[in-house]
Design a protein around this motif. Sequence first.
Motif, PDB file in Angstrom:
ATOM      1  N   GLY A 170     -14.627  16.060  12.485  1.00  0.00           N
ATOM      2  CA  GLY A 170     -13.629  16.979  13.105  1.00  0.00           C
ATOM      3  C   GLY A 170     -12.895  17.397  11.893  1.00  0.00           C
ATOM      4  O   GLY A 170     -12.500  18.683  11.970  1.00  0.00           O
ATOM      5  N   GLU A 171     -12.181  16.376  10.879  1.00  0.00           N
ATOM      6  CA  GLU A 171     -11.523  16.673   9.943  1.00  0.00           C
ATOM      7  C   GLU A 171     -12.124  17.759   9.156  1.00  0.00           C
ATOM      8  O   GLU A 171     -11.806  18.668   8.609  1.00  0.00           O
ATOM      9  N   THR A 172     -13.485  17.514   8.945  1.00  0.00           N
ATOM     10  CA  THR A 172     -14.479  18.509   7.950  1.00  0.00           C
ATOM     11  C   THR A 172     -14.465  19.874   8.661  1.00  0.00           C
ATOM     12  O   THR A 172     -14.501  20.997   7.924  1.00  0.00           O
ATOM     13  N   ALA A 173     -14.510  20.207  10.139  1.00  0.00           N
ATOM     14  CA  ALA A 173     -14.725  21.128  10.721  1.00  0.00           C
ATOM     15  C   ALA A 173     -13.441  22.007  10.485  1.00  0.00           C
ATOM     16  O   ALA A 173     -13.457  23.196  10.287  1.00  0.00           O
ATOM     17  N   GLU A 174     -12.310  21.377  10.823  1.00  0.00           N
ATOM     18  CA  GLU A 174     -11.062  21.754  10.530  1.00  0.00           C
ATOM     19  C   GLU A 174     -10.763  22.487   9.255  1.00  0.00           C
ATOM     20  O   GLU A 174     -10.320  23.333   8.851  1.00  0.00           O
ATOM     21  N   ALA A 175     -11.403  21.871   7.998  1.00  0.00           N
ATOM     22  CA  ALA A 175     -10.932  22.242   6.860  1.00  0.00           C
ATOM     23  C   ALA A 175     -11.958  23.447   6.585  1.00  0.00           C
ATOM     24  O   ALA A 175     -11.614  24.182   5.885  1.00  0.00           O
ATOM     25  N   GLU A 176     -12.760  23.793   6.992  1.00  0.00           N
ATOM     26  CA  GLU A 176     -13.738  24.840   7.063  1.00  0.00           C
ATOM     27  C   GLU A 176     -13.325  25.964   7.804  1.00  0.00           C
ATOM     28  O   GLU A 176     -13.559  27.058   7.138  1.00  0.00           O
ATOM     29  N   TYR A 221     -11.730  32.279  17.931  1.00  0.00           N
ATOM     30  CA  TYR A 221     -10.840  32.977  16.943  1.00  0.00           C
ATOM     31  C   TYR A 221      -9.335  32.963  17.908  1.00  0.00           C
ATOM     32  O   TYR A 221      -9.471  33.505  19.177  1.00  0.00           O
ATOM     33  N   ASP A 222      -8.300  32.289  17.240  1.00  0.00           N
ATOM     34  CA  ASP A 222      -6.803  32.561  17.951  1.00  0.00           C
ATOM     35  C   ASP A 222      -6.390  33.793  17.437  1.00  0.00           C
ATOM     36  O   ASP A 222      -6.076  34.208  16.390  1.00  0.00           O
ATOM     37  N   ALA A 223      -6.237  34.908  18.429  1.00  0.00           N
ATOM     38  CA  ALA A 223      -5.960  36.198  18.021  1.00  0.00           C
ATOM     39  C   ALA A 223      -4.438  36.055  17.685  1.00  0.00           C
ATOM     40  O   ALA A 223      -3.827  36.972  16.793  1.00  0.00           O
ATOM     41  N   TYR A 228      -9.219  31.170  12.847  1.00  0.00           N
ATOM     42  CA  TYR A 228     -10.154  30.348  13.312  1.00  0.00           C
ATOM     43  C   TYR A 228      -9.647  28.788  13.581  1.00  0.00           C
ATOM     44  O   TYR A 228      -8.987  28.492  12.640  1.00  0.00           O
ATOM     45  N   ARG A 229     -10.031  28.549  14.826  1.00  0.00           N
ATOM     46  CA  ARG A 229      -9.690  27.051  15.073  1.00  0.00           C
ATOM     47  C   ARG A 229     -11.007  26.326  15.553  1.00  0.00           C
ATOM     48  O   ARG A 229     -11.770  26.877  16.417  1.00  0.00           O
ATOM     49  N   TYR A 230     -11.128  25.253  15.041  1.00  0.00           N
ATOM     50  CA  TYR A 230     -12.203  24.015  15.534  1.00  0.00           C
ATOM     51  C   TYR A 230     -11.894  23.973  16.858  1.00  0.00           C
ATOM     52  O   TYR A 230     -10.882  23.568  17.244  1.00  0.00           O
ATOM     53  N   ASP A 231     -13.046  23.602  17.775  1.00  0.00           N
ATOM     54  CA  ASP A 231     -12.771  23.646  19.248  1.00  0.00           C
ATOM     55  C   ASP A 231     -12.296  21.918  19.617  1.00  0.00           C
ATOM     56  O   ASP A 231     -12.365  21.689  20.752  1.00  0.00           O
ATOM     57  N   GLY A 232     -12.813  21.192  18.485  1.00  0.00           N
ATOM     58  CA  GLY A 232     -12.293  19.588  18.733  1.00  0.00           C
ATOM     59  C   GLY A 232     -13.372  18.862  19.659  1.00  0.00           C
ATOM     60  O   GLY A 232     -12.940  17.978  19.989  1.00  0.00           O
ATOM     61  N   ALA A 233     -14.535  19.266  19.630  1.00  0.00           N
ATOM     62  CA  ALA A 233     -15.485  18.636  20.523  1.00  0.00           C
ATOM     63  C   ALA A 233     -15.811  17.237  19.815  1.00  0.00           C
ATOM     64  O   ALA A 233     -16.002  16.161  20.778  1.00  0.00           O
ATOM     65  N   ALA A 234     -15.782  16.963  18.672  1.00  0.00           N
ATOM     66  CA  ALA A 234     -15.906  15.480  17.917  1.00  0.00           C
ATOM     67  C   ALA A 234     -14.580  14.749  18.334  1.00  0.00           C
ATOM     68  O   ALA A 234     -14.981  13.432  18.709  1.00  0.00           O
ATOM     69  N   TYR A 235     -13.484  15.416  18.054  1.00  0.00           N
ATOM     70  CA  TYR A 235     -12.429  14.663  18.790  1.00  0.00           C
ATOM     71  C   TYR A 235     -12.118  13.947  19.855  1.00  0.00           C
ATOM     72  O   TYR A 235     -11.967  12.814  20.501  1.00  0.00           O
TER      73      TYR A 235
END
Length: 258
Positions: A170-176, A221-223, A228-235
Amino acid sequence: MRQGGLSHGRAWRCWLSCLFIAGWLFAGGSLVPAQEGDTEPLPEEPRSWTERAGARAAFVADAGLAALRVTPGPGGDLKQRLRVGRRVYVLGGRRVVEDRVYVFVAVTRRTRGWIDRRALVRAAQPGDDARLLALIRAETGGYERLRLCRLFETLFRRSPQLPTVLLLLGETAEAEAPLIQRRAERRVSQRAASGNADVKAYFDDEPALDRYNRLGVKFRYDAARKAYRYDGAAYRRLVQQYPRAPEAEPARRRLAGS
């Protein structure tokens, strides 16, 4: 009259018998009583080539060692470089060259060669979950780390290290997410100038997202925030399956802030 009546009755009974036999045959019956041992056994399903060879599935985890060679050893001719996550089948051959253990593997039915054993991980191999976690921590590329995390999540579902890997994923996806944003902005502005579609549509279908989607890592994508925001599936998986794990609390904070 009596003789004719008997003849007519015999004809009628014969006709009924024929109808009965025809109906029996149509329903798949047999006029011959079945004898013990008459039934033929169903044909067995043919075994796959991996089963016939007694092969064991393994997966590439270290791209730096994933050279498939014609002969074992660093001097062997290179056949191909295997990508992380590639499934191979260990066929049983084993050679030690320059203190390195090489195993003979099949990549496909016809493509076989030797590879450093340390390039591979197996779900049934004790300690391979800890070894893969060490590779995840050492990986500096965001996408490559995500790929290793997804490999861990697939292979080691019962590992005590899985909560740690889910948090790292999750943290890596957020950083991407901001990196994807920067790569997408120029292309989107150029395409939106054509008037063919609105800006959000182009951000939603940005080609840079494709390889992440193939990993099962998704962004939206948050207009309003233009990001862009990670959808949080791993969290979410971490909080649901391991609510008492130490990693669950930071995951909850991440979800609350999204």
